[in-house]
Write a protein that holds these residues in place. Structure first.
Motif, PDB file in Angstrom:
ATOM      1  N   LEU A  30      -1.232 -12.764 -26.378  1.00 45.28           N
ATOM      2  CA  LEU A  30      -0.288 -12.475 -27.351  1.00 45.28           C
ATOM      3  C   LEU A  30       0.718 -13.913 -27.662  1.00 45.28           C
ATOM      4  CD1 LEU A  30       1.845 -10.949 -28.599  1.00 45.28           C
ATOM      5  CD2 LEU A  30       3.238 -10.597 -26.693  1.00 45.28           C
ATOM      6  N   GLY A  31       0.052 -14.386 -28.778  1.00 45.08           N
ATOM      7  CA  GLY A  31       0.189 -15.753 -29.110  1.00 45.08           C
ATOM      8  C   GLY A  31       1.859 -15.995 -29.818  1.00 45.08           C
ATOM      9  N   ALA A  55      -2.077  -9.927 -23.610  1.00 49.90           N
ATOM     10  CA  ALA A  55      -1.420  -9.091 -24.463  1.00 49.90           C
ATOM     11  C   ALA A  55      -0.765  -8.027 -23.941  1.00 49.90           C
ATOM     12  CB  ALA A  55      -1.952  -9.133 -25.822  1.00 49.90           C
ATOM     13  N   ASN A  56      -0.512  -7.833 -22.727  1.00 51.83           N
ATOM     14  CA  ASN A  56       0.032  -6.745 -22.144  1.00 51.83           C
ATOM     15  C   ASN A  56       1.345  -6.581 -21.757  1.00 51.83           C
ATOM     16  OD1 ASN A  56      -1.526  -8.489 -19.965  1.00 51.83           O
ATOM     17  ND2 ASN A  56      -0.050  -7.373 -18.866  1.00 51.83           N
ATOM     18  N   LEU A  57       1.937  -5.334 -21.425  1.00 52.06           N
ATOM     19  CA  LEU A  57       3.110  -5.535 -20.780  1.00 52.06           C
ATOM     20  C   LEU A  57       3.053  -5.991 -19.381  1.00 52.06           C
ATOM     21  CD1 LEU A  57       4.782  -1.876 -21.609  1.00 52.06           C
ATOM     22  CD2 LEU A  57       5.575  -4.081 -22.558  1.00 52.06           C
ATOM     23  N   PRO A  84      -5.504  -6.545 -21.487  1.00 51.97           N
ATOM     24  CA  PRO A  84      -6.044  -5.554 -22.590  1.00 51.97           C
ATOM     25  C   PRO A  84      -7.447  -6.580 -22.908  1.00 51.97           C
ATOM     26  CG  PRO A  84      -4.463  -7.062 -23.596  1.00 51.97           C
ATOM     27  CD  PRO A  84      -4.433  -7.483 -22.095  1.00 51.97           C
ATOM     28  N   THR A  85      -8.492  -5.592 -22.989  1.00 53.91           N
ATOM     29  CA  THR A  85      -9.625  -6.223 -23.253  1.00 53.91           C
ATOM     30  C   THR A  85     -10.137  -5.459 -24.870  1.00 53.91           C
ATOM     31  OG1 THR A  85     -11.031  -4.586 -22.264  1.00 53.91           O
ATOM     32  CG2 THR A  85     -10.534  -6.567 -21.108  1.00 53.91           C
ATOM     33  N   ASP A 132       0.121  -0.912 -25.387  1.00 60.13           N
ATOM     34  CA  ASP A 132       1.300  -1.572 -24.523  1.00 60.13           C
ATOM     35  C   ASP A 132       2.433  -2.258 -25.635  1.00 60.13           C
ATOM     36  OD1 ASP A 132      -0.068  -1.142 -21.943  1.00 60.13           O
ATOM     37  OD2 ASP A 132       0.114  -3.205 -21.458  1.00 60.13           O
ATOM     38  N   LEU A 133       2.159  -2.543 -26.551  1.00 62.09           N
ATOM     39  CA  LEU A 133       2.930  -3.757 -27.182  1.00 62.09           C
ATOM     40  C   LEU A 133       3.284  -3.087 -28.861  1.00 62.09           C
ATOM     41  CD1 LEU A 133       1.552  -7.104 -26.159  1.00 62.09           C
ATOM     42  CD2 LEU A 133       3.538  -5.662 -25.223  1.00 62.09           C
TER      43      LEU A 133
END
Ligand code: TXA
Ligand code: MG
Length: 329
Positions: free
Chosen positions: A40-41, A146-148, A154-155, A163-164
């Protein structure tokens, strides 16, 4: 909990790369694939964007982030490389290795991203889309998985979405990732230290260094103290279902995460997923988080996990499994 954002999802390609770079420049949150897991950038120099990132993940602010850059010259503007660090960078970048180094004096990365530490974690990913986004954006990008916070990494883009969605601005869908576990983190201190086993096997690093990596002190794992690599929080990767390790048979009501020939009782298990029927550790790493998520959905009594050899990528797999097995409130 949704925060009311509309999350755009774009298939990877030139348009997605350009949109991602524009969004990052505007302070938005963009999920994109790397070879290890989806990241998550956010713009690493923009404290407001980073604050939103911590909030979107529900991540404790003391847990610092990895700065992703496109090339070594950019890495050297933010981290001070000694001879050992350079050797590792030259051998393994781009790739699934993160180096923790002293920050440079002029380091443009926001304090919030390094959680007030004097050191900075840096990595050059090898994934084409990640590299294209970094090139188009032109500056360092912080990108935790990029997960909670507390969920497994996440893959696939679908994992990110579950999650997001509603909490971030854009997801670039590049299909399933290749490696499947996060990067290996090496602290370049007086003696290089393995802070987190990951997608680059320890053995490969030790061959280049010509000596063994140091182990962090045992108390660095504790949940309470400020940890050396804070991602080592014991329960960093826990699914909701209880996880039982080293299972040689399946108990009634359990789901099975197999490796190789399925354990006794597999036929009556609530669900079975096999990390690698042919005992290939790379295949097992690529499947690990997706299968943990899928088995978690079955709401079985617990997930029985068969033993996985502790060599090559097996070290990272076992590390994540141990964390998944730590109970959470
Ligand atoms: O493969 C990966 O590394 C992925 C992809 C997206 O690049 N990213 C990732 O980020 O796993 P994250 O935030 O989930 O994990 C970063 C880890 C955390 O354990 C954090 O505590 C540690 O890096 N870290 C960051 N800066 C550090 C520092 N200065 N010293 C020690 N550990 C640090
Ligand atoms: Mg993570």
């Amino acid at each position: 909990m949704q925060t009311g954002l509309t999350t755009a999802i774009l298939p990877s390609g030139e348009a997605a790369v350009a949109a991602a770079a524009r969004a990052l420049a505007a302070g938005a949150l963009v999920a994109f694939p790397t070879e290890t897991v989806y990241g998550l950038g956010a713009d690493a120099t923009n404290p407001a964007a980073i604050a939103r990132l911590y909030q979107a993940k529900g991540r404790p602010a003391f847990n610092p982030l990895i700065s992703h850059v496109g090339e070594l010259a950019a890495a050297r503007r933010i981290g001070r490389f000694d001879a050992t660090a350079l050797k590792l960078a030259e051998a393994f970048w781009p790739g699934p290795l993160t180096l923790v180094l002293p920050k440079t004096a002029g380091c443009a990365v926001a304090e919030l991203a390094t959680a007030g530490l004097e050191t900075i974690a840096i990595r050059i990913p090898s994934h084409d889309i990640a590299r294209a986004i970094l090139r188009a954006f032109g500056g360092p990008v912080v990108a935790p998985s990029a997960n909670l916070s507390g969920h497994v990494s996440p893959t696939t883009a679908a994992h990110v979405r579950s999650d997001l969605e509603g909490r971030i601005d854009l997801i670039v869908d590049g299909g399933p990732v290749e490696v499947g576990v996060e990067s290996t983190i090496v602290g370049c201190f007086e003696a290089p230290m393995l802070l987190r086993p990951g997608g680059l096997p320890r053995e490969a690093i030790e061959r280049v260094l010509g000596r063994p990596l140091m182990q962090p002190p045992a108390d660095a794992e504790s949940d309470s103290a400020q940890p050396l690599a804070p991602g080592m929080l014991a329960s960093h990767y826990a699914p909701r279902t209880r996880v039982r390790l080293n299972a040689d048979k399946v108990e009634p009501g359990e789901a099975l995460l197999a490796f190789g020939h399925p354990a006794q009782g597999a036929d009556s298990a609530a669900a079975v997923m096999n990390l690698s029927p042919r005992c290939d550790l790379n295949e097992a790493a690529a499947n690990l988080f997706g299968y943990l998520r899928a088995l978690d959905e079955k709401r079985a009594r617990s997930i029985a996990v068969m033993p996985v050899p502790d060599e090559g990528l097996g070290e990272a797999i076992n590390d994540r499994l141990r964390r998944a097995a730590v109970g959470r409130d």
